[in-house]
Motif scaffolding. Structure first.
Motif, PDB file in Angstrom:
ATOM      1  N   MET A 216       1.056  -1.314   0.065  1.00 44.76           N
ATOM      2  CA  MET A 216      -0.149   0.187   0.004  1.00 44.76           C
ATOM      3  C   MET A 216       0.782   1.153   0.066  1.00 44.76           C
ATOM      4  SD  MET A 216      -3.137  -0.774   2.794  1.00 44.76           S
ATOM      5  CE  MET A 216      -2.138  -1.602   3.815  1.00 44.76           C
ATOM      6  N   GLY A 217       0.346   2.207  -0.595  1.00 48.12           N
ATOM      7  CA  GLY A 217       1.125   3.483  -0.814  1.00 48.12           C
ATOM      8  C   GLY A 217       0.212   4.567  -0.754  1.00 48.12           C
ATOM      9  N   TYR A 218       0.624   5.762  -0.475  1.00 47.30           N
ATOM     10  CA  TYR A 218      -0.549   7.034  -0.395  1.00 47.30           C
ATOM     11  C   TYR A 218      -0.857   7.133  -1.713  1.00 47.30           C
ATOM     12  CZ  TYR A 218       1.309   8.099   4.424  1.00 47.30           C
ATOM     13  OH  TYR A 218       1.753   8.134   5.596  1.00 47.30           O
ATOM     14  N   PHE A 219      -2.342   7.661  -1.808  1.00 48.62           N
ATOM     15  CA  PHE A 219      -3.001   7.573  -2.851  1.00 48.62           C
ATOM     16  C   PHE A 219      -2.737   9.193  -3.743  1.00 48.62           C
ATOM     17  CE2 PHE A 219      -6.767   8.845  -5.404  1.00 48.62           C
ATOM     18  CZ  PHE A 219      -6.520   7.923  -6.504  1.00 48.62           C
ATOM     19  N   CYS A 220      -2.391  10.027  -2.716  1.00 49.95           N
ATOM     20  CA  CYS A 220      -2.418  11.489  -3.136  1.00 49.95           C
ATOM     21  C   CYS A 220      -1.238  11.974  -2.366  1.00 49.95           C
ATOM     22  CB  CYS A 220      -3.528  12.320  -2.967  1.00 49.95           C
ATOM     23  SG  CYS A 220      -4.896  11.763  -4.013  1.00 49.95           S
ATOM     24  N   PRO A 221      -0.012  11.628  -2.556  1.00 48.01           N
ATOM     25  CA  PRO A 221       1.162  11.841  -1.756  1.00 48.01           C
ATOM     26  C   PRO A 221       1.355  13.353  -1.706  1.00 48.01           C
ATOM     27  CG  PRO A 221       2.119  10.524  -3.627  1.00 48.01           C
ATOM     28  CD  PRO A 221       0.525  10.800  -3.814  1.00 48.01           C
ATOM     29  N   PHE A 222       1.176  14.000  -2.551  1.00 47.32           N
ATOM     30  CA  PHE A 222       1.447  15.739  -2.633  1.00 47.32           C
ATOM     31  C   PHE A 222       0.255  16.349  -2.357  1.00 47.32           C
ATOM     32  CE2 PHE A 222       4.374  13.275  -5.666  1.00 47.32           C
ATOM     33  CZ  PHE A 222       5.464  13.429  -4.851  1.00 47.32           C
ATOM     34  N   ALA A 223      -0.748  15.762  -2.047  1.00 44.76           N
ATOM     35  CA  ALA A 223      -1.965  16.760  -1.527  1.00 44.76           C
ATOM     36  C   ALA A 223      -1.977  16.942  -0.242  1.00 44.76           C
ATOM     37  CB  ALA A 223      -3.321  15.793  -1.664  1.00 44.76           C
ATOM     38  N   LYS A 224      -2.235  18.416   0.278  1.00 45.07           N
ATOM     39  CA  LYS A 224      -2.220  18.886   1.516  1.00 45.07           C
ATOM     40  C   LYS A 224      -3.065  18.148   2.351  1.00 45.07           C
ATOM     41  CE  LYS A 224      -0.894  23.969   1.003  1.00 45.07           C
ATOM     42  NZ  LYS A 224      -1.453  25.407   1.089  1.00 45.07           N
ATOM     43  N   SER A 225      -4.320  17.882   1.987  1.00 40.45           N
ATOM     44  CA  SER A 225      -5.280  17.082   2.586  1.00 40.45           C
ATOM     45  C   SER A 225      -5.330  15.758   2.578  1.00 40.45           C
ATOM     46  CB  SER A 225      -6.836  17.668   2.161  1.00 40.45           C
ATOM     47  OG  SER A 225      -7.801  17.079   2.825  1.00 40.45           O
ATOM     48  N   LYS A 226      -5.458  14.954   3.620  1.00 42.64           N
ATOM     49  CA  LYS A 226      -5.431  13.610   3.595  1.00 42.64           C
ATOM     50  C   LYS A 226      -6.916  13.040   3.362  1.00 42.64           C
ATOM     51  CE  LYS A 226      -1.098  13.089   4.899  1.00 42.64           C
ATOM     52  NZ  LYS A 226      -0.402  13.246   3.544  1.00 42.64           N
ATOM     53  N   GLN A 227      -7.662  13.756   2.789  1.00 45.60           N
ATOM     54  CA  GLN A 227      -9.062  13.338   2.534  1.00 45.60           C
ATOM     55  C   GLN A 227      -9.416  13.898   1.144  1.00 45.60           C
ATOM     56  OE1 GLN A 227     -11.714  14.134   5.926  1.00 45.60           O
ATOM     57  NE2 GLN A 227     -13.137  15.352   4.436  1.00 45.60           N
ATOM     58  N   ILE A 228      -9.976  13.038   0.620  1.00 43.82           N
ATOM     59  CA  ILE A 228     -10.358  13.263  -0.800  1.00 43.82           C
ATOM     60  C   ILE A 228     -12.100  12.918  -1.052  1.00 43.82           C
ATOM     61  CG2 ILE A 228      -8.398  13.071  -1.946  1.00 43.82           C
ATOM     62  CD1 ILE A 228      -9.167  10.296  -2.892  1.00 43.82           C
ATOM     63  N   THR A 229     -12.672  13.672  -2.101  1.00 47.92           N
ATOM     64  CA  THR A 229     -14.109  13.262  -2.260  1.00 47.92           C
ATOM     65  C   THR A 229     -14.002  12.932  -3.931  1.00 47.92           C
ATOM     66  OG1 THR A 229     -14.740  15.107  -0.841  1.00 47.92           O
ATOM     67  CG2 THR A 229     -16.459  14.112  -2.541  1.00 47.92           C
ATOM     68  N   ILE A 230     -14.853  11.892  -3.933  1.00 47.17           N
ATOM     69  CA  ILE A 230     -14.976  11.188  -5.353  1.00 47.17           C
ATOM     70  C   ILE A 230     -16.414  10.879  -5.606  1.00 47.17           C
ATOM     71  CG2 ILE A 230     -14.454   9.306  -6.806  1.00 47.17           C
ATOM     72  CD1 ILE A 230     -12.079   8.551  -5.017  1.00 47.17           C
TER      73      ILE A 230
END
Length: 94
Positions: free
Chosen positions: A42-56
């Protein structure tokens, strides 16, 4: 709830997922599932995003399912709460 989801792009992500009233899903601490020579990683999905939360948006999801105990424990120990659940195996009689 910790779930695994497949996106229309073919990527599979594990996260603490909440379904929103507007038809979107919020993924907290999303990680990408990768097959490696050693097994599943497993690896971070959005490693360069400020937030650790995304909406899809729901139309970008192919399927979503609850993960098994082994995946939940691996996710929680590395990326989530750190809480590891005991195995569901019966106790050993001595």
């Amino acid at each position: 709830m910790i779930q695994i989801s497949r996106l229309v792009t073919g990527e599979e992500i594990v996260a603490d997922v909440t379904k929103n009233e507007d038809g979107t899903h919020t993924f907290k601490n999303p990680v990408r599932v990768m097959i490696t020579h050693e097994g599943v990683g497993m690896g971070y999905f959005c490693p360069f995003a400020k937030s650790k939360q995304i909406t899809i948006k729901e139309e970008h999801l192919v399927w979503t399912a609850e993960v098994d105990d082994e995946m939940r424990n691996a996710y929680n120990s590395q990326f989530g709460s750190g809480i590891v659940l005991a195995s569901a195996q019966p106790p050993i009689e001595l």
